[in-house]
Write a protein that holds these residues in place. Structure first.
Motif, PDB file in Angstrom:
ATOM      1  N   ILE A 155       3.194   2.077   9.821  1.00 17.17           N
ATOM      2  CA  ILE A 155       2.412   2.903   9.408  1.00 17.17           C
ATOM      3  C   ILE A 155       3.299   4.203   9.575  1.00 17.17           C
ATOM      4  O   ILE A 155       3.259   4.588  10.835  1.00 17.17           O
ATOM      5  N   VAL A 226      -6.346   1.298   5.831  1.00 16.38           N
ATOM      6  CA  VAL A 226      -5.188   1.003   5.920  1.00 16.38           C
ATOM      7  C   VAL A 226      -4.095   0.022   5.959  1.00 16.38           C
ATOM      8  O   VAL A 226      -4.385  -0.676   6.928  1.00 16.38           O
ATOM      9  N   VAL A 228      -1.930  -3.105   6.347  1.00 10.40           N
ATOM     10  CA  VAL A 228       0.098  -3.401   6.681  1.00 10.40           C
ATOM     11  C   VAL A 228       0.112  -4.374   5.727  1.00 10.40           C
ATOM     12  O   VAL A 228      -0.643  -6.001   5.834  1.00 10.40           O
ATOM     13  N   THR A 234       3.593   1.590   5.204  1.00  8.32           N
ATOM     14  CA  THR A 234       2.415   1.900   4.332  1.00  8.32           C
ATOM     15  C   THR A 234       2.018   3.020   5.165  1.00  8.32           C
ATOM     16  O   THR A 234       2.809   3.919   6.271  1.00  8.32           O
TER      17      THR A 234
END
Length: 329
Positions: A155, A226, A228, A234
């Motif tokens: 991330i 979020v 992944v 990402t």
């Protein structure tokens, strides 16, 4: 190798070698394979914002199950900490037994012929550096995690303002009852506000952005959902604006039949609010700090403007200025 977090000026470790052990259960030294890592000294605090250090570029290894990775350290491990005069002082980092036996990390990854595998070692500086009580020694008892790029993702993001030091983190919740074995994956932002969380297993996360300074005017900010994917990066876009700590200012004007505007200046911008039919004004979402509040009656009211100085706004609190009567002009 990447860094999680730490509250020091420098944390320097000397890497002598990286070794692996395949699926032979014997713990003999003959079972360990050296990957011929270049000997080097690495400042772990340089490894932020997606910066990483390659310990072993390419090395052919046998097929089978890779059971463990061993990180062997040398004797030249140091830490730089600021003293009372805000000057950095260098201290030795004591590393009990690390130089002799190395730091062993459990991997248990199946290695197949014809594939390339990337292993990421995440070094948790906060938990690894221990300041002894009376002796004053600073010890290095490394806390690390290792992940395989093919079975995890990354991330990345940027935090604004970039000069506000922040720790970005996610919680990898294990599929077991309780939270004792939940894993926090974290990293500092660098000087441009960038961060990178390495070795994040496939899942959807909430990214938590925590200012390092507990007295910061910014509060913990979260980014939800979020996602992944293994082997992918990402990127959180656009850049993440940290939320300010805010409070409220209110009061009641006792003068009848007049609209009064309450105002204050915040970063060269004017925030204002008019009284309602009951004479109450409300300045909401005011950043924490100390302000001058100006109360301005409508033109033609015959009343004077008044100023209230040194009115403090605290996080999630309301500063009630009480009942106020404006004097005649």
């Amino acid at each position: 190798m990447v860094d999680e977090s730490g509250d020091f000026e420098e944390v320097n470790i000397e890497v002598v070698d990286v070794m692996i052990k395949m699926d032979n259960n014997h713990d003999s030294e003959n079972e360990w394979i050296s990957l011929n890592s270049n000997q080097k000294i690495i400042n772990l605090l340089d490894l932020t914002g997606g910066v990483h250090e390659v310990l072993v570029d390419k090395f052919p290894i046998p097929t089978g199950t890779l059971k463990q990775i061993r990180l062997v350290l040398g004797d030249h491990n140091t830490i730089v900490v600021k003293n009372n005069l805000d000057v950095g002082e260098t201290h030795d980092l004591k590393t009990p037994s690390a130089q002799q036996s190395g730091l062993k990390l459990k991997v248990d990854t199946v290695i197949e012929e014809g594939f390339t595998y990337d292993f990421v070692i995440d070094f948790d500086v906060d938990k690894s550096v221990i300041i002894a009580g009376k002796s004053g020694n600073i010890n290095l008892k490394p806390v690390m995690r290792v992940t395989t790029a093919v079975s995890s993702g990354i991330i990345e993001g940027t935090v604004l303002p970039s000069d506000e030091p922040v720790v970005a983190s996610v919680i990898n919740t294990k599929e077991t009852p309780g939270t004792e074995d939940d894993e926090v994956i974290s990293a500092y932002t660098n000087y441009t506000g960038d961060f990178a969380l390495w070795g994040v297993p496939t899942r959807t996360y909430e990214v938590i952005l925590t200012p390092i300074d507990s007295n910061s005017k910014y509060k913990v900010t979260t980014i939800a959902d979020v996602e992944v994917t293994n082997g992918e990066i990402t990127v959180i876009e656009p850049a993440i604006e940290l939320a300010l700590k805010t409070g409220t200012i209110t009061g009641k004007i006792l003068n009848k039949n007049v609209v009064v505007t309450a105002s204050t200046i915040i970063d060269s911008n004017v925030m204002r609010a008019d009284t309602n039919t009951e004479g109450v004004f409300l300045l909401d979402n005011v950043p924490i700090g100390v302000y001058k509040i100006t109360l301005t009656p409508a033109k033609g009211s015959g009343l004077a403007i008044i100023e209230l100085n040194n009115e403090e706004v605290r996080e999630d609190e309301t500063n009630d200025l009480g009942a106020i009567t404006l004097p005649d002009a």
